[in-house]
Design an enzyme around this catalytic site. Structure first.
Site, short mmCIF file in Angstrom:
data_model
loop_
_atom_site.label_atom_id
_atom_site.label_comp_id
_atom_site.label_asym_id
_atom_site.label_seq_id
_atom_site.Cartn_x
_atom_site.Cartn_y
_atom_site.Cartn_z
N CYS A 353 32.80 40.97 46.58
CA CYS A 353 32.10 42.13 46.04
C CYS A 353 30.67 41.84 45.56
CB CYS A 353 32.92 42.80 44.96
SG CYS A 353 33.71 41.71 43.77
N ARG A 382 40.35 30.32 46.33
CA ARG A 382 40.78 30.37 44.93
C ARG A 382 41.64 29.15 44.64
NH1 ARG A 382 42.04 36.90 44.54
NH2 ARG A 382 39.94 37.51 45.19
N GLN A 400 40.19 38.18 53.31
CA GLN A 400 40.47 39.54 52.87
C GLN A 400 39.87 40.55 53.84
OE1 GLN A 400 38.73 39.36 48.84
NE2 GLN A 400 40.81 39.64 48.06
N ASP A 402 38.20 43.26 53.29
CA ASP A 402 37.60 43.71 52.05
C ASP A 402 36.60 44.83 52.31
OD1 ASP A 402 37.55 43.53 49.34
OD2 ASP A 402 36.41 41.67 49.23
N HIS A 404 34.02 47.79 50.30
CA HIS A 404 33.43 48.33 49.08
C HIS A 404 32.71 49.61 49.44
CE1 HIS A 404 34.12 44.08 48.00
NE2 HIS A 404 34.45 44.61 46.84
N LYS A 485 43.11 50.10 38.65
CA LYS A 485 43.52 49.81 40.03
C LYS A 485 44.77 50.59 40.40
CE LYS A 485 45.69 45.88 40.60
NZ LYS A 485 45.95 44.43 40.66
N HIS A 531 36.42 49.30 45.09
CA HIS A 531 36.87 48.07 45.75
C HIS A 531 38.17 48.38 46.49
CE1 HIS A 531 34.46 45.39 42.90
NE2 HIS A 531 34.46 46.56 42.28
#
Length: 658
Positions: A353, A382, A400, A402, A404, A485, A531
């Site tokens: 992000c 991670r 991911q 991912d 946005h 979330k 997100h």
């Protein structure tokens, strides 16, 4: 003797009752064999609790969530007693209930063996049959230290004077405002058989433990810290009936067959080489085909929904994560910095992000561009603890899907509504259909931004979730530091729940990055940032689908959609021609031209879970046909080649299972 008034609460009913002073919860629910504890003003109590005037008392049945926890915690005590009877030198750690079972940690000279577990389980059965009574005692700190002087780990817990988290989120067994010890007393003589520092509550008697089994043992650091001694942990399970225990063990057997790590090796899909490191997988060619098919379809659907694809590097200066706040909140979950460029810290990115924010901010933005939907298959890293790394489902490096989305406040509600519909529809396309939603709200100890902003974001998410008509469960305190979330929880073929897609509303990172767009009136406004990770990670979703389908992937995802099996060598060329025609239509078709006999070829491809076997002999060659053999062993003969190709194309395009 005076009377006391109590309220017995059984949702949705309430019953006022007058009882004599000194009445216990056991007497209040006498004759109700399923009741094993009580809840008074929201606090769990043993059945020996003496009700007080004005109490609101709720019965706790053994089949309820609280009841199962009490059953399993009581069984953990029985296991600890059994261990110390078999291994008197064993020192006690902690023994909390966990999902579907319990564990207890011990400091012993040598790790437990499978044979040890059998002996311990037999001793547990003896203790269970004795019908020992669990009895609670409040003790002073000095008395607790004196009674447990030989238990160094219990002495440490006494010093904590409260609760502390273990490595898997359970709490240590110390009371809040008072210390309590539970005695296991002989049912006939009242003689003390064993005791433990514990906040309880417990079953009235060990006889009320209907069914249990010890599962396995493992090493575990005391209280989850690598700085502490390594203890030996024994896991077990306990259930309200023998039938439920059997059903659970059958479920575990089926889950073991579906374990993605086992299937990944058997089907030659992926591996996690020791030379690379824990939690870092490589995909083999067949696994690569499945992954590419997953990604390609997702990419197609995102393009149709007006997402724009971006790419970002794997590493960045630490100042970027200082700006986003991730270094303040998530540094422990990040790989250590690399010292480059004259002392500048660089980090492997744990999320995408902040980089997407820089893409948004690379030039001026107009309201006409919003909603701006940026999408990336972005690999992140991670540093998960070694004890929690688990195949592809909990990895240290993963990609991911991912996205946005940057939009105006006015667009936010509609965008969330369409986004959640998009997410659920896409998950259904991959074969998952049983969902509920979870709403994660602010952690009072870990958040940025104003309460008003959080409230607005939370309520907008809640309304979008409610429109889907799915069950919505609360997750208090489960949000990230920057916003609430919604997570999609999906059940697989054997009823396990997996967290899939997540959608987060964020007013705070746009503020930190000073993101702006030009509004219709020419003013500069702050966008809302949403997100969204649909798979969560490609690796994890790969594993979930592999276990959901037990490795028998639907044809559109299968690495080999059909394999040609000739009855004899004379039929190989005919099948190779069929395969070329199929490949020209975009199908993945191979021909097994090995020296194995036909029946062995069939067995081999059954093990590989190939959706279609295309079998050809003399009659098929003469008639211009093929025969289909399906995964369930059934067969369809004499299919014209053109019809066979059309059926394969249709099954793949419709993404159905066979």
């Amino acid at each position: 003797m005076s009377d006391v008034r109590v309220v017995i609460s059984r949702e949705p009913d309430r019953e006022d009752r007058v009882v004599t002073t000194g009445t216990t919860a056991a007497e209040l629910f006498q004759g109700e064999r399923a009741v094993i504890a009580a809840k008074v003003a929201g606090e769990l109590k043993d059945l020996t609790y003496v009700v007080q005037d004005g109490d609101e008392v709720e019965p706790v049945e053994i089949t309820s969530e609280d009841g199962l926890n009490i059953l399993r915690h009581s069984t953990a005590h029985v296991m600890a007693q059994a261990v110390q009877e078999v291994f008197p030198e064993a020192k006690l750690g902690i023994g909390p209930p966990i999902k579907d079972g319990f564990y207890y940690d011990f400091d012993v000279e040598k790790p437990f063996t499978p044979e040890d577990l059998k002996v311990i389980e037999k001793k547990m059965q003896e203790i269970q049959k004795r019908g020992q009574r669990f009895q609670r005692r409040v003790v002073t700190e000095d008395a607790a230290r004196e009674e447990l002087a030989s238990e160094p780990y219990k002495l440490e817990l006494i010093g904590l004077k409260g609760s502390a988290s273990t490595d898997d989120g359970a709490n240590v067994e110390v009371g809040g405002g008072e210390l309590t010890i539970y005695d296991n007393l002989d049912a006939k003589t009242g003689e003390l058989c064993w005791k433990d520092l514990c906040r309880g509550p417990h079953l009235p008697s060990t006889r009320l433990i209907p069914a249990f089994k010890l599962m396995r043992n493992a090493a575990a650091y005391w209280r989850g810290s690598e700085k502490n001694p390594m203890l030996q942990r024994i896991y077990g399970t306990a259930w309200p009936s023998k039938d439920e225990l059997k059903a659970y063990l059958d479920f575990l057997e089926e889950a073991e067959k579906r374990d993605h790590r086992k299937l990944g090796s058997e089907l030659d899909l992926f591996s996690i080489p020791e030379e690379i490191g824990s939690g870092l997988a490589v995909f083999h060619p067949k696994g690569g085909i499945i992954r590419r098919a997953m990604e390609d379809y997702s990419r197609k659907r995102h393009e149709e929904a007006d997402y724009q694809f971006v790419y970002s590097p794997h590493a960045t200066k630490g100042t970027l994560f200082e700006k986003s706040g991730h270094l303040d909140w998530y540094a422990d979950g990040m790989y250590p910095p690399m010292q480059l460029d004259e002392g500048v810290d660089y980090y492997l990115k744990p999320m995408n992000c902040p980089m997407h924010n820089l893409i948004f901010d690379a030039r001026g933005r107009s309201y006409r561009e919003l909603p701006l939907r940026l999408f990336e298959f972005g690999t992140v890293y991670r540093y998960e603890k070694s004890g929690v790394v688990h195949g592809l489902t909990r990895a240290r490096g993963f990609t991911q899907d991912d996205a946005h989305i940057y939009c105006t406040k006015e667009q936010m509600a509609d965008e969330l509504d369409s986004l959640l519909t998009f997410v659920l529809d896409l998950l259904r396309d991959y074969g998952l259909n049983d969902f509920y939603l979870e709403l994660s709200t602010k952690d009072p100890e870990k958040y940025i931004g104003s309460d008003e902003v959080w409230e607005e974001a939370t309520e907008t998410l809640r309304k979008a979730a409610e429109k889907q008509g799915l069950p919505l469960t609360p997750d208090p305190g489960g949000a990230a530091f920057y916003g609430p979330k919604i997570s999609v929880q999906a059940k697989d073929a054997i009823g396990r729940t997996w967290q899939m897609s997540t959608i987060q509303v964020d007013f705070n990172l746009p503020e930190r990055f000073d993101l702006e767009y030009t509004a219709p009136d020419g003013s500069r406004q702050r966008p809302v940032m949403i997100h969204r990770a649909l798979f969560g990670s490609i690796e994890r979703f790969f594993a979930v689908l592999l276990e959901h389908y037990a490795g028998a992937m639907p044809p559109w995802l299968a690495p080999v959609q059909a394999v040609g099996i000739p009855i004899g060598d004379a039929h190989i060329e005919y099948l190779q021609e069929f395969a070329r025609e199929a490949k020209a239509k975009g199908l993945r078709v191979d021909v097994d031209a090995s020296n194995d006999r036909m029946q062995k070829k069939i067995r081999n491809h059954q093990k590989l879970k190939t959706p279609f076997m295309v079998i050809v002999g003399d009659e098929d060659m003469a008639a211009g046909t093929v025969s289909f053999r399906y995964r369930d062993g059934s067969q369809e003969n004499g299919i014209p080649r053109a019809d066979a190709l059309a059926k394969l194309v249709d099954v793949v395009e419709r993404r159905v299972q066979v």
